[in-house]
Design a protein around this motif. Sequence first.
Motif, PDB file in Angstrom:
ATOM      1  N   GLU A  80       0.804  -1.225   0.000  1.00 46.54           N
ATOM      2  CA  GLU A  80       0.000   0.000   0.000  1.00 46.54           C
ATOM      3  C   GLU A  80       0.841   1.283   0.000  1.00 46.54           C
ATOM      4  N   THR A  81       1.902   1.324   0.823  1.00 47.75           N
ATOM      5  CA  THR A  81       2.719   2.541   0.947  1.00 47.75           C
ATOM      6  C   THR A  81       3.426   2.881  -0.360  1.00 47.75           C
ATOM      7  N   VAL A  82       4.008   1.853  -0.993  1.00 42.64           N
ATOM      8  CA  VAL A  82       4.716   2.059  -2.266  1.00 42.64           C
ATOM      9  C   VAL A  82       3.724   2.519  -3.338  1.00 42.64           C
ATOM     10  N   LEU A  83       2.570   1.847  -3.397  1.00 44.41           N
ATOM     11  CA  LEU A  83       1.555   2.203  -4.396  1.00 44.41           C
ATOM     12  C   LEU A  83       1.012   3.614  -4.159  1.00 44.41           C
ATOM     13  N   PHE A  84       0.845   3.977  -2.884  1.00 46.58           N
ATOM     14  CA  PHE A  84       0.375   5.335  -2.559  1.00 46.58           C
ATOM     15  C   PHE A  84       1.349   6.374  -3.116  1.00 46.58           C
ATOM     16  N   ALA A  85       2.644   6.158  -2.912  1.00 49.17           N
ATOM     17  CA  ALA A  85       3.674   7.088  -3.398  1.00 49.17           C
ATOM     18  C   ALA A  85       3.655   7.177  -4.925  1.00 49.17           C
ATOM     19  N   VAL A  86       3.506   6.003  -5.581  1.00 43.81           N
ATOM     20  CA  VAL A  86       3.484   5.967  -7.056  1.00 43.81           C
ATOM     21  C   VAL A  86       2.255   6.701  -7.596  1.00 43.81           C
ATOM     22  N   PHE A  87       1.067   6.373  -7.051  1.00 46.90           N
ATOM     23  CA  PHE A  87      -0.181   6.992  -7.521  1.00 46.90           C
ATOM     24  C   PHE A  87      -0.175   8.494  -7.264  1.00 46.90           C
ATOM     25  N   LEU A  88       0.317   8.909  -6.090  1.00 52.05           N
ATOM     26  CA  LEU A  88       0.364  10.335  -5.756  1.00 52.05           C
ATOM     27  C   LEU A  88       1.283  11.090  -6.718  1.00 52.05           C
ATOM     28  N   THR A  89       2.434  10.490  -7.031  1.00 47.83           N
ATOM     29  CA  THR A  89       3.382  11.110  -7.971  1.00 47.83           C
ATOM     30  C   THR A  89       2.747  11.287  -9.348  1.00 47.83           C
ATOM     31  N   PHE A  90       2.119  10.223  -9.845  1.00 45.99           N
ATOM     32  CA  PHE A  90       1.447  10.298 -11.150  1.00 45.99           C
ATOM     33  C   PHE A  90       0.345  11.361 -11.146  1.00 45.99           C
ATOM     34  N   TYR A  91      -0.435  11.389 -10.073  1.00 44.56           N
ATOM     35  CA  TYR A  91      -1.564  12.328  -9.985  1.00 44.56           C
ATOM     36  C   TYR A  91      -1.088  13.780  -9.963  1.00 44.56           C
ATOM     37  N   LEU A  92      -0.055  14.051  -9.148  1.00 44.09           N
ATOM     38  CA  LEU A  92       0.481  15.419  -9.063  1.00 44.09           C
ATOM     39  C   LEU A  92       1.110  15.849 -10.391  1.00 44.09           C
ATOM     40  N   CYS A  93       1.792  14.911 -11.060  1.00 44.66           N
ATOM     41  CA  CYS A  93       2.387  15.199 -12.382  1.00 44.66           C
ATOM     42  C   CYS A  93       1.295  15.479 -13.420  1.00 44.66           C
ATOM     43  N   THR A  94       0.181  14.741 -13.324  1.00 46.01           N
ATOM     44  CA  THR A  94      -0.958  14.959 -14.228  1.00 46.01           C
ATOM     45  C   THR A  94      -1.523  16.361 -14.043  1.00 46.01           C
ATOM     46  N   LEU A  95      -1.764  16.734 -12.784  1.00 43.72           N
ATOM     47  CA  LEU A  95      -2.314  18.060 -12.485  1.00 43.72           C
ATOM     48  C   LEU A  95      -1.364  19.158 -12.947  1.00 43.72           C
ATOM     49  N   LEU A  96      -0.085  19.025 -12.589  1.00 43.93           N
ATOM     50  CA  LEU A  96       0.914  20.045 -12.927  1.00 43.93           C
ATOM     51  C   LEU A  96       1.094  20.169 -14.445  1.00 43.93           C
ATOM     52  N   GLY A  97       1.283  19.029 -15.126  1.00 47.99           N
ATOM     53  CA  GLY A  97       1.517  19.020 -16.571  1.00 47.99           C
ATOM     54  C   GLY A  97       0.371  19.645 -17.350  1.00 47.99           C
ATOM     55  N   ASN A  98      -0.855  19.248 -17.000  1.00 48.93           N
ATOM     56  CA  ASN A  98      -2.013  19.774 -17.724  1.00 48.93           C
ATOM     57  C   ASN A  98      -2.304  21.234 -17.395  1.00 48.93           C
ATOM     58  N   LEU A  99      -2.073  21.636 -16.144  1.00 53.22           N
ATOM     59  CA  LEU A  99      -2.240  23.053 -15.774  1.00 53.22           C
ATOM     60  C   LEU A  99      -1.218  23.925 -16.493  1.00 53.22           C
ATOM     61  N   LEU A 100       0.014  23.414 -16.619  1.00 57.74           N
ATOM     62  CA  LEU A 100       1.061  24.153 -17.339  1.00 57.74           C
ATOM     63  C   LEU A 100       0.679  24.377 -18.800  1.00 57.74           C
ATOM     64  N   ILE A 101       0.133  23.345 -19.431  1.00 56.65           N
ATOM     65  CA  ILE A 101      -0.298  23.482 -20.830  1.00 56.65           C
ATOM     66  C   ILE A 101      -1.417  24.517 -20.947  1.00 56.65           C
ATOM     67  N   LEU A 102      -2.375  24.472 -20.019  1.00 56.90           N
ATOM     68  CA  LEU A 102      -3.476  25.448 -20.026  1.00 56.90           C
ATOM     69  C   LEU A 102      -2.952  26.874 -19.904  1.00 56.90           C
ATOM     70  N   VAL A 103      -2.051  27.094 -18.933  1.00 61.02           N
ATOM     71  CA  VAL A 103      -1.488  28.434 -18.695  1.00 61.02           C
ATOM     72  C   VAL A 103      -0.650  28.882 -19.886  1.00 61.02           C
ATOM     73  N   ALA A 104       0.170  27.968 -20.436  1.00 60.24           N
ATOM     74  CA  ALA A 104       1.044  28.295 -21.573  1.00 60.24           C
ATOM     75  C   ALA A 104       0.225  28.720 -22.791  1.00 60.24           C
ATOM     76  N   VAL A 105      -0.839  27.969 -23.095  1.00 61.29           N
ATOM     77  CA  VAL A 105      -1.665  28.266 -24.274  1.00 61.29           C
ATOM     78  C   VAL A 105      -2.449  29.569 -24.068  1.00 61.29           C
ATOM     79  N   LEU A 106      -3.019  29.739 -22.884  1.00 64.09           N
ATOM     80  CA  LEU A 106      -3.817  30.946 -22.619  1.00 64.09           C
ATOM     81  C   LEU A 106      -2.967  32.211 -22.600  1.00 64.09           C
TER      82      LEU A 106
END
Length: 310
Positions: A22-48
């Motif tokens: 559970e602990t390892v998976l939590f770290a992996v899922f959290l990393t992916f989720y934060l990268c998803t939020l950051l990456g997509n927000l960056l694209i939105l801000v860059a384009v706008l």
Amino acid sequence: IKNHTAVTEFVLLGIPHTEGQETVLFAVFLTFYLCTLLGNLLILVAVLSDSRLHTPMYFFLCNLSVLDIGFSSVSTPKVLAILLLRSRVISLGGCVCQVFFYHFLGSTECLLYTVMAYDRFAAICSPLRYTIVMNRRVCALLAAGTWVTSSFHATILTTLTFQLPYCGSNVVDYFFCDIFPVVKLACGDTLVIETVSFTNIGLVPMTCFLLILASYVRIVIAILKMRSAEGRRKAASTCVSHLSVVTLFFGPCALIYTQPSLSEVLVTPVQIFGNVVTPMLNPTIYTLRNKDVKGALKKLSGAQIVSEER
């Protein structure tokens, strides 16, 4: 007549065969989720923030970024809660929301990829008429059409799913509420919802895939007819990012919904890939393959440094 109690909440068993990790998976899922939020927000801000990117292609890319943020948020936060807090209970309302938004956002993304393929077709096959064909009104109507159509699609599926009586077990043998794991628990006739689900979930991606394929057949023919090698290279490069994300999206879709006999061990990783990994990879693919987006991000970071120095 048996006296059944109506189900008011469900228990999600989580990801199968992951006890003790559970602990390892939590770290992996959290990393992916934060990268998803950051990456997509960056694209939105860059384009706008960059007026040069106010074109149909980047307008649809912004829609895709919003969808990726939403799609990954349907199941990931609850998965994180299960892994960290062992919080497996989800209310009936929460389960309804997961089913609705999973199919609403998934269908919108599927339709949006089709619209993006049409945009590339118009840009490459009719370059002189492109700005007339893909004007602002057309782009807005196409984007709105994907969202509105998908809302009807998801409303029908969700209504049919939760109109069924749930009066027995409330344990969902999965890591989020999807139609098939939930319907297994119904104590009524599930033939209608199973038939409609297989038809709708199969029909939407299949139609989209065939339309995308038709667009790319025309695009390939147009590229091969180009006399300039530089023109061919430039036209092909604008399609590579779109083709990559389309493959990432339709790959898991095809495996999950066309192979019901696929072992449960394989279905779960494939669905996790579609829910968690793909939304993170989309902005990466578009940024790595695209000079305009990279330029806008550099410009954005440069402006940030200047403002900090002041």
